[in-house]
Write a protein that holds these residues in place. Structure first.
Motif: not given
Length: 307
Positions: A27, A15-16, A25, A39, A19, A43-44, A30-31
């Motif tokens: 992390l 996920s990193s 965008l 992320v 992102a 969404v990505v 997003w958080q």
């Protein structure tokens, strides 16, 4: 157990990296919307699609406005974050706000008030249909155990249980035991946050996953006996028999839990009051915004013609 840790670490790394590939965008950003998750891949993909569209049209996208405040989802000029008073949620209670994507970032959404008040570790956002979010939630349920997971779903066609059933069927045998149980495994409550029409699909998804995990057709739903009309009902229409909202349901649940001797020492009445105060802050912010924009602050009544 090592396999599970490897999977989690792999998911975070994946996920990193996604992102980073989303270009724009982080992390942290997003958080900032109210989640502690990595992320999500979906969404990505959306961001990449928008970037591709920019390249195809050879023009940069502009969404206008002055921008919004991350945590309260309101424009900067209407931000209410400074008026909210944080209140820790103790006694091993954890909320899961199971939110439909159409309600995510909606200004009058009240589910966001729970993590603004209690923090994102005690009130977790889980977006319906987002794989990463749902896996995090169900992993937590596996850890806590079947008897430590309950769903608030006001479907009158079912026969939901009450707060008392939590302690009748759960692993609680006394105040001393209760403290030890909740120290190890939290008591999870799932709040379905979506329109009435969308919540039916959300409920079916939860039930299917419950059956798959525990081979049990009976999703443990509870109803509240003291739930009244939400302050938000003054501003937006609700189903005629259900004048409530997500935050009001959470407040009502905390109030009823406070009446139980097993949790009477936790001060859940103060935490219920904190949610009600947050609702008032949101309502005032929305009213101020509407008045500034020349819009009505009176809820439009729904009239049904009787033939």
């Amino acid at each position: 157990m090592p396999t599970k840790k490897t999977w989690v670490a792999s998911t975070v790394r994946e996920s990193s990296s996604m992102a980073e590939g989303a270009e724009g965008l982080s992390l942290e950003e997003w958080q900032g919307w109210g989640t502690s998750s990595p992320v999500p891949a979906m969404v990505v993909e959306v961001i990449r699609g928008l970037k591709s569209l920019e390249q195809e049209t050879n023009s940069r996208m502009s969404f206008g406005g002055l921008g919004g405040k991350l945590q309260c989802w309101l424009p900067m000029e209407d931000c209410m974050c400074s008026k909210l008073v944080p209140c820790p949620l103790g006694c091993g209670i954890k909320f899961w706000i199971y939110m439909h994507p159409k309600d995510f970032l909606r200004q009058n959404n009240t589910g966001k008030l729970l993590w603004q008040t209690f923090g994102i570790q005690a009130a977790n956002l889980c977006l319906f249909g987002i794989h990463e979010h749902e896996e995090i939630m169900w992993d937590a349920f596996r850890h806590s155990g079947k008897n430590m997971v309950w769903f608030l779903y006001p479907n009158k066609s079912l026969s939901p249980k009450s707060v008392e059933d939590i302690f009748f069927e759960g692993p609680f045998t006394g105040l001393k035991d209760q403290k030890e149980v909740l120290k190890e495994k939290p008591l999870n409550f799932v709040l379905i946050d979506g329109t009435w029409s969308n919540s039916a699909a959300m409920y079916r998804r939860l039930k299917d996953r419950w059956i798959s995990l525990w081979d049990d057709e009976d999703l443990p739903c509870i109803s509240l006996s003291t739930l009244g009309a939400s302050a938000m009902h003054k501003l937006r229409p609700q189903p005629s028999w259900d004048h409530t909202c997500t935050a009001a349901a959470a407040s009502g649940l905390l109030s009823e839990l406070h009446q139980r001797p097993e949790l009477s020492v936790c001060g859940l009445d103060r935490q219920a009051e904190a949610v009600e105060n947050a609702l008032d802050v949101l309502l005032d912010a929305l009213k101020t915004r509407r008045l500034r924009m020349g819009r009505s602050i009176t809820r439009k009544e729904r009239h049904n013609n009787c033939i």
